[in-house]
Design an enzyme around this catalytic site. Structure first.
Site, PDB file in Angstrom:
ATOM      1  N   ARG A  37       1.040  -0.760   0.111  1.00  0.00           N
ATOM      2  CA  ARG A  37       0.205   0.042   0.021  1.00  0.00           C
ATOM      3  C   ARG A  37       0.846   1.109   0.033  1.00  0.00           C
ATOM      4  O   ARG A  37       0.699   2.067  -0.774  1.00  0.00           O
ATOM      5  CB  ARG A  37      -1.000  -0.040   0.711  1.00  0.00           C
ATOM      6  CG  ARG A  37      -1.926   1.694   1.155  1.00  0.00           C
ATOM      7  CD  ARG A  37      -2.851   1.121   2.068  1.00  0.00           C
ATOM      8  NE  ARG A  37      -2.764   0.396   3.612  1.00  0.00           N
ATOM      9  CZ  ARG A  37      -2.539   0.653   4.390  1.00  0.00           C
ATOM     10  NH1 ARG A  37      -1.080   1.592   4.399  1.00  0.00           N
ATOM     11  NH2 ARG A  37      -2.251  -0.543   5.284  1.00  0.00           N
ATOM     12  N   LYS A  85      -9.665   7.771 -18.250  1.00  0.00           N
ATOM     13  CA  LYS A  85      -9.522   8.014 -19.449  1.00  0.00           C
ATOM     14  C   LYS A  85      -8.788   8.323 -20.530  1.00  0.00           C
ATOM     15  O   LYS A  85      -8.286   7.044 -21.090  1.00  0.00           O
ATOM     16  CB  LYS A  85     -10.424   9.280 -20.076  1.00  0.00           C
ATOM     17  CG  LYS A  85     -11.230   9.617 -18.406  1.00  0.00           C
ATOM     18  CD  LYS A  85     -12.661   8.282 -18.379  1.00  0.00           C
ATOM     19  CE  LYS A  85     -13.665   8.473 -17.314  1.00  0.00           C
ATOM     20  NZ  LYS A  85     -13.980   9.502 -16.149  1.00  0.00           N
TER      21      LYS A  85
END
Ligand SMILES: *Cc1c(COP(=O)(O)O)cnc(C)c1O
Length: 379
Positions: A46, A195
Site C-alpha cells: 500500500r 480516460k
C-alpha cells in the site's frame, strides 16, 4: 525530451535483474526485510510498489511536474485533494463540473464541514467577488463536459496567486498531450487516468501531479493512510497505454475535427460544440492554451425531441452507447438522460443541455466509418 519520447521513456528503466524492457508487474503485498527496518526501500505494497513508482514518475514527467501520485480512481485522487482541508475551509469550484466531482464535494465533504461555492468561472470576473478570507482553493475543469467550454487557466491562476490560494485543474478531457496546467500557473493537476491516459477502456485510475514538495508529501501520506491505491496490474496497463498516448491523441484530434465539420453542415443538426470549430465560443482560447482540440464533442439535433436523439443513438453501429470516454473506441452518451439526469430539466436547459444533445467520444477508428455511421443514424 519531447512529449512522445517522454511518454515512452520518462521514468522507465529496463528491469535491473533481467533487462526486461517492460516494467515488471510487482504483484506482491509485502517485501522481505533483512532485519527489522533494514530493507531496499519497500516495506508494504500500500505504501510503495515499484510498478506504481515507475508510473508515478512517468506521469509527473508528462505534466512537467515534480511529483506524481496515483490513486485507485479519478475520484480517489479528488478525495485525497479535498482531504488537504479542514472544516470551515472554503473551496470555489466552477459550476460546470464532472458530476462525480460535484457529488463528492456536496454529499461527502460538505457533510464534514468544508464549504463549497459553485461559480461561473468561464472568465475571472466572478472569481474575485467570490473569494473570502476562508477560501483555500479553486477547482476548475477545461474543456468542460459535455459542452466543451473553455476556462482560461492563465487568467484564473493570476487571481489565485494574488490571493495566495491553490488552483486545481482537472485535465482529464485534454490529457497532458494537449494541455499542461502546471505550465499555465496551476498548482495541482488532477486526472481520471481511466480516460485518455489509460486509453483502452480497461482500467479505472486517478492521478495528481504537482511541484510543491510539502503538499506532495501530504498527498502521498493520504495515499498511504487512506489506502485508495491502484494495483500493480492496473499500473502496468496504464504504463503500456501511455506509450501510445501521443499517437492516439493525434488521431483523436484529427477524427474529431472531421466529425465536427461533417456534423456542422448536416441539415438535421442545429449546433456542434467542438473547440476546433472557429464558431465555438472557446476556439481562440483553445488555440492559446491547448496544443490541439481533443477528441470530445457534442451536438444538438434540430427540434426538441428526446425520442429522436435516443433513436439516433440506438441506430449507431460503430459508436457504442456508454459512459466514460477517451478509449480507442468511439462512444456516445445522452447527457439529459444519463450523466446529467439528476439535474431538473429547467436548470439543465438553462445551462445549455438540451434534450437532443448527444456527446461523442471520438475514437481512433477510420474516420470514414465514423462519418458513415453518423450519416446512417441521423438520417
Ligand atoms: C471520469 C472523470 C472523473 C472521475 O474519474 P474516475 O476515474 O471515474 O473516478 C473526473 N473528472 C472527469 C472530467 C472525468 O471525466
Amino acid at each position: 525530451m519531447k512529449f512522445g519520447t517522454k511518454a515512452i521513456h520518462a521514468g522507465i528503466e529496463p528491469d535491473p535483474t533481467t533487462g526486461a524492457i517492460m516494467t515488471p508487474i510487482y504483484q506482491t503485498s509485502t517485501y522481505v526485510q533483512e532485519s527489522p527496518g533494514k530493507h531496499k526501500g519497500y516495506e508494504y505494497a500500500r505504501t510503495q510498489n515499484p510498478t506504481r513508482n515507475v508510473l508515478q514518475n512517468n506521469l509527473a514527467a508528462l505534466e512537467n511536474g515534480k511529483h506524481g501520485i496515483c490513486y485507485s480512481s479519478g475520484l480517489g485522487a479528488t478525495d485525497a485533494i479535498l482531504k488537504l482541508f479542514k472544516p470551515g475551509d472554503e473551496i470555489i469550484a466552477s459550476n460546470d463540473l464532472y458530476g462525480g466531482t460535484y457529488r463528492i464535494m456536496v454529499r461527502v465533504f460538505q457533510e464534514f464541514g468544508l464549504k463549497f461555492n459553485f461559480v461561473d468561472l468561464s472568465d475571472g470576473t466572478k472569481l474575485e467577488a467570490a473569494i473570502t478570507p476562508a477560501t483555500k482553493m479553486v477547482w476548475i475543469e477545461t474543456p468542460t463536459n459535455p459542452l466543451l467550454r473553455l476556462v482560461d487557466i492563465v487568467a484564473i491562476a493570476a487571481i489565485t496567486k494574488q490571493h495566495g490560494i491553490q488552483l486545481v485543474v482537472d485535465n482529464t478531457f485534454a490529457s497532458p498531450y494537449l494541455q499542461n496546467p502546471l505550465d499555465l500557473g496551476a498548482d495541482i493537476v488532477m486526472h481520471s487516468v481511466t480516460k485518455y491516459l489509460g486509453g483502452h477502456s480497461d482500467t479505472v485510475m486517478g492521478a495528481i501531479v504537482l511541484n510543491d514538495d510539502e503538499t506532495a508529501q501530504r498527498l502521498a501520506f493520504i495515499q498511504n493512510a487512506c489506502g485508495a491505491v491502484p494495483g500493480p496490474q492496473d499500473c502496468f496497463l496504464v504504463l503500456r497505454g501511455i506509450k501510445t498516448l501521443h499517437v492516439r491523441m493525434q488521431r483523436h484530434c484529427e477524427n474529431a475535427q472531421k466529425v465536427a465539420e461533417y456534423l456542422q453542415q448536416h441539415p438535421k443538426v442545429s449546433q456542434v460544440h467542438y473547440p476546433g470549430l472557429p464558431s465555438h465560443i472557446g476556439h481562440e482560447l483553445a488555440k492559446k492554451q491547448m496544443r490541439g482540440f481533443g477528441g470530445m464533442l457534442s451536438f444538438e439535433l434540430k427540434g426538441d425531441s428526446m425520442p429522436e436523439a435516443v433513436r439516433v443513438m440506438e441506430s449507431f453501429e460503430v459508436f457504442s452507447l456508454g459512459e466514460s470516454l477517451g478509449g480507442v473506441e468511439s462512444l456516445c452518451t445522452h447527457p439529459a438522460s444519463m450523466t446529467h439526469a439528476s439535474i431538473p430539466k429547467e436548470e439543465r436547459i438553462k445551462n445549455g443541455l438540451k434534450d437532443t444533445l448527444i456527446r461523442l467520444s471520438v475514437g481512433i477508428e477510420d474516420v470514414e466509418d465514423l462519418i458513415q455511421d453518423l450519416e446512417r443514424a441521423i438520417d
